[in-house]
Design a protein around this motif. Structure first.
Motif, PDB file in Angstrom:
ATOM      1  N   ALA A 165     -10.532   5.833  -0.822  1.00 13.93           N
ATOM      2  CA  ALA A 165      -9.364   5.170  -1.410  1.00 13.93           C
ATOM      3  C   ALA A 165      -8.951   3.948  -0.594  1.00 13.93           C
ATOM      4  O   ALA A 165      -8.425   2.971  -1.147  1.00 13.93           O
ATOM      5  N   ILE A 166      -9.177   3.980   0.718  1.00 17.22           N
ATOM      6  CA  ILE A 166      -8.919   2.795   1.543  1.00 17.22           C
ATOM      7  C   ILE A 166      -9.846   1.662   1.117  1.00 17.22           C
ATOM      8  O   ILE A 166      -9.426   0.492   1.017  1.00 17.22           O
ATOM      9  N   LEU A 167     -11.097   1.987   0.846  1.00 16.66           N
ATOM     10  CA  LEU A 167     -12.040   0.970   0.366  1.00 16.66           C
ATOM     11  C   LEU A 167     -11.583   0.402  -0.975  1.00 16.66           C
ATOM     12  O   LEU A 167     -11.721  -0.804  -1.225  1.00 16.66           O
ATOM     13  N   GLU A 168     -11.042   1.257  -1.833  1.00 20.30           N
ATOM     14  CA  GLU A 168     -10.543   0.795  -3.125  1.00 20.30           C
ATOM     15  C   GLU A 168      -9.354  -0.142  -2.949  1.00 20.30           C
ATOM     16  O   GLU A 168      -9.241  -1.161  -3.649  1.00 20.30           O
ATOM     17  N   PHE A 169      -8.474   0.181  -2.016  1.00 28.12           N
ATOM     18  CA  PHE A 169      -7.358  -0.723  -1.720  1.00 28.12           C
ATOM     19  C   PHE A 169      -7.876  -2.074  -1.249  1.00 28.12           C
ATOM     20  O   PHE A 169      -7.417  -3.134  -1.699  1.00 28.12           O
ATOM     21  N   ASP A 170      -8.851  -2.045  -0.361  1.00 29.17           N
ATOM     22  CA  ASP A 170      -9.408  -3.292   0.159  1.00 29.17           C
ATOM     23  C   ASP A 170     -10.042  -4.111  -0.963  1.00 29.17           C
ATOM     24  O   ASP A 170      -9.963  -5.346  -0.970  1.00 29.17           O
ATOM     25  N   TYR A 171     -10.654  -3.432  -1.906  1.00 27.93           N
ATOM     26  CA  TYR A 171     -11.236  -4.103  -3.073  1.00 27.93           C
ATOM     27  C   TYR A 171     -10.146  -4.842  -3.858  1.00 27.93           C
ATOM     28  O   TYR A 171     -10.336  -5.996  -4.279  1.00 27.93           O
ATOM     29  N   GLY A 210       2.386  -2.941  -6.219  1.00 29.06           N
ATOM     30  CA  GLY A 210       2.448  -1.655  -5.533  1.00 29.06           C
ATOM     31  C   GLY A 210       1.234  -0.818  -5.874  1.00 29.06           C
ATOM     32  O   GLY A 210       1.138  -0.275  -6.980  1.00 29.06           O
ATOM     33  N   THR A 211       0.300  -0.713  -4.956  1.00 26.55           N
ATOM     34  CA  THR A 211      -0.913   0.048  -5.260  1.00 26.55           C
ATOM     35  C   THR A 211      -0.643   1.552  -5.222  1.00 26.55           C
ATOM     36  O   THR A 211       0.299   2.005  -4.574  1.00 26.55           O
ATOM     37  N   ASN A 212      -1.477   2.300  -5.916  1.00 28.49           N
ATOM     38  CA  ASN A 212      -1.431   3.757  -5.818  1.00 28.49           C
ATOM     39  C   ASN A 212      -2.226   4.235  -4.605  1.00 28.49           C
ATOM     40  O   ASN A 212      -1.992   5.337  -4.097  1.00 28.49           O
ATOM     41  N   ASP A 213      -3.166   3.440  -4.157  1.00 26.24           N
ATOM     42  CA  ASP A 213      -3.978   3.797  -2.995  1.00 26.24           C
ATOM     43  C   ASP A 213      -3.137   3.702  -1.728  1.00 26.24           C
ATOM     44  O   ASP A 213      -2.458   2.692  -1.502  1.00 26.24           O
ATOM     45  N   ILE A 214      -3.107   4.768  -0.892  1.00 22.98           N
ATOM     46  CA  ILE A 214      -4.039   5.886  -0.959  1.00 22.98           C
ATOM     47  C   ILE A 214      -3.307   7.227  -1.144  1.00 22.98           C
ATOM     48  O   ILE A 214      -3.687   8.240  -0.596  1.00 22.98           O
ATOM     49  N   ALA A 256       0.831  -1.201   0.000  1.00 26.83           N
ATOM     50  CA  ALA A 256       0.000   0.000   0.000  1.00 26.83           C
ATOM     51  C   ALA A 256       0.869   1.256   0.000  1.00 26.83           C
ATOM     52  O   ALA A 256       2.071   1.205   0.283  1.00 26.83           O
ATOM     53  N   ASP A 257       0.240   2.373  -0.268  1.00 27.07           N
ATOM     54  CA  ASP A 257       0.947   3.653  -0.331  1.00 27.07           C
ATOM     55  C   ASP A 257       0.328   4.636   0.667  1.00 27.07           C
ATOM     56  O   ASP A 257      -0.838   5.015   0.514  1.00 27.07           O
ATOM     57  N   ASP A 258       1.079   4.994   1.684  1.00 22.63           N
ATOM     58  CA  ASP A 258       0.636   5.988   2.679  1.00 22.63           C
ATOM     59  C   ASP A 258      -0.499   5.499   3.582  1.00 22.63           C
ATOM     60  O   ASP A 258      -1.196   6.317   4.189  1.00 22.63           O
TER      61      ASP A 258
END
Length: 517
Positions: A302-308, A276-280, A41-43
């Motif tokens: 964006a946290i929800l998008e990462f979880d997705y 490496g995700t861009n989220d968040i 994740a990112d940040d």
């Protein structure tokens, strides 16, 4: 050729991996060594996942991984910013030992030189198919500003062990805002060539300063006022490449889809995927499917998008029947930041949510929230579900995974990485004796397994003017008992002088060791 092994010898398991490519051997390889996925994740901060105690946002897919694996409560990235953290994780060497490993612009040259051995090299030489998909932020090409974005860019990920790459050159808020597949810009029209500059704007090309009306998706709060790409002002100047430019709302899906394609293509394994995700990271423009769903604004969405993304990965592993042969490491590159330059109402929508959890500071900081990050490891059937308080660091993924797949590393490879495989697999509770942490301005601190933390004196600003994060800069030495004082409120440097001297010596010895490498 880069060599991993002393005397160019391989262990017996690695010899099996490299001995041939017949059907029987391929089956044996897959049976004895797992696929490995890093979901990075990112940040995202320690307190951003519901499995770590927050009730403000729900992350059911991350929670599922945590319930089926090990949730680490004392895990650390190697730095409180992106580029040095990623450098250290991939090379097994602390970034502060090397010049030129700070936060990279979009036109930075390769931060990891081709001759440097990486964890991807290790997997590749052991017979794994390797890929990096998503955020890169480690530079491309020979040196700053010399890239030809209209042809193959070298050196790049292929030169440090990645068979396949589909990446962003740097971050979402930096140009060039294009996808780079196997070191060539995707969907580029050569009649509209790309030019990039981090020094001066291109004559006649609009910027946010000259044409603020072009910011139709998001406005800056501070900085981020140069080229406007896809309705969002960025850092740096970009000209051309219109057909190749990404749409920010599709970044998460683009990364996820390419990761799923790689997994499906190499489902027979073994494979190593660095996802490496861009989220968040900012600018936070999650897909409309997630807009307004968290109640915390774009940052929460964006946290929800990462979880997705996590859910899609583990769902595919299940459907392919390879979950039990896949080891997942889920973590973040550094701690959280709320407002990092865009007017996305992040502070106003935060409510009672605490991205840093019970810790102090955040991204950029020497305080604990800078590098103490969420971390989950899952390997069904091999790792028993549990919570671990062991002190662990991403610097040790390299040596630990080398041990797992039977690779002997030369002494010059991954010099700061230690074999902590038993801890990462939940078979031991004894983690590192200490970890080294690095802040934005390269100030160092040391944290021991007993929870004592020493932060070097530093004359920098105590609080970052823009992000409002406490950076822990202080001209006096700082010593904290993080087990009893996780918020690092009481400086014990005066009352615990003997302990201060001990930790200061550890840090000094580490710094001297770096000068010998």
């Amino acid at each position: 050729m880069k060599l991993l092994f002393p005397g160019n010898l391989l262990s017996s398991v690695a010899l099996v991996a490299l001995a041939g490519c017949g059907g029987h051997l391929q089956e044996k390889k897959s049976a004895i060594r797992p696929n490995v996925i890093f979901i990075y994740a990112d940040d995202i901060g320690y307190g951003d996942f519901s499995c770590n105690g927050t009730s403000s946002v729900k992350t059911p897919n991350v929670d599922r991984l945590a319930s089926e694996g090990i949730r680490f409560t004392n895990a650390h990235a190697c730095a409180s910013t992106s580029t040095p953290s990623r450098y250290a994780m991939l090379t097994g060497e602390y970034a502060w030992r090397r010049k030129g490993t700070g936060i990279a612009n979009g036109d930075a040259g390769m931060v990891i030189p081709p001759e440097r051995m990486t964890i991807a090299d290790m997997f590749k030489q052991a017979g794994y198919e390797t890929a990096v998909i998503g955020k890169w932020h480690l530079g491309l090409g020979d040196s700053v500003g010399t890239q030809d974005w209209n042809h193959k860019i070298t050196p790049g990920p292929a030169d440090i062990g990645f068979d396949y790459s589909y990446i962003m050159a740097a971050t979402g808020d930096r140009v060039p805002c294009v996808w780079i597949k196997n070191q060539q810009v995707e969907n580029l029209d050569l009649n509209d060539p790309i030019e990039v500059s981090y020094k001066v704007p291109f004559p006649g090309e609009p910027t946010y300063t000259t044409h603020p009306e072009l910011a139709t998706v998001m406005h800056p709060d501070f900085g981020h006022d140069q080229s406007v790409i896809s309705g969002i002002p960025r850092i740096g100047y970009m000209k051309g490449g219109h057909s190749a430019r990404w749409k920010d709302a599709n970044i998460g899906d683009t990364i996820t889809i390419n990761a799923l394609r790689f997994i499906e293509k190499y489902k027979d394994g073994p494979f190593f995927l660095y996802l490496g995700t861009n989220d968040i990271h900012v600018p936070r423009v999650p897909h409309p499917r997630f807009t307004g769903k968290s109640g915390l604004g774009p940052r929460g969405d964006a946290i929800l998008e990462f979880d997705y993304t996590v859910g899609k990965v583990i769902g595919l592993l299940d459907s392919l029947g390879i979950a039990e042969n896949t080891l997942i490491f889920l973590s973040s590159d550094n701690g959280p930041v709320v407002n990092d330059g865009y007017a996305d109402l992040a502070w106003q929508m935060l409510g009672d949510h605490k991205p840093w959890g019970k810790y102090r500071g955040g991204k950029y900081s020497s305080f604990e929230a800078g590098t103490r990050i969420p971390c989950v490891v899952r390997w069904p059937g091999k790792v028993k579900p549990q919570v671990s308080d062991a002190l662990v660091s991403q610097i040790d993924w390299f040596a630990s995974l080398a041990k797992l797949i039977g690779v002997n590393l030369a002494d010059t490879v991954a010099p700061d990485s230690r074999d902590q495989l038993e801890v990462w697999l939940g078979k031991s509770s004894k983690g590192r004796d200490y970890v080294i942490e690095q802040s934005l301005n390269n100030n160092l601190s040391v944290l021991t397994s007993e929870g004592w933390k020493y932060i070097q004196p530093n004359s920098g600003a105590a609080i970052d003017y823009y992000t409002k994060i406490e950076l822990a800069n202080n001209p006096l030495p700082q010593l904290y008992d993080t087990k009893n004082d996780p918020g690092e409120k009481k400086n014990l440097a005066v009352s615990e002088k003997s302990r201060l001297i001990k930790l200061k010596k550890i840090l000094n010895d580490e710094e001297m060791k770096g000068k010998d490498q």
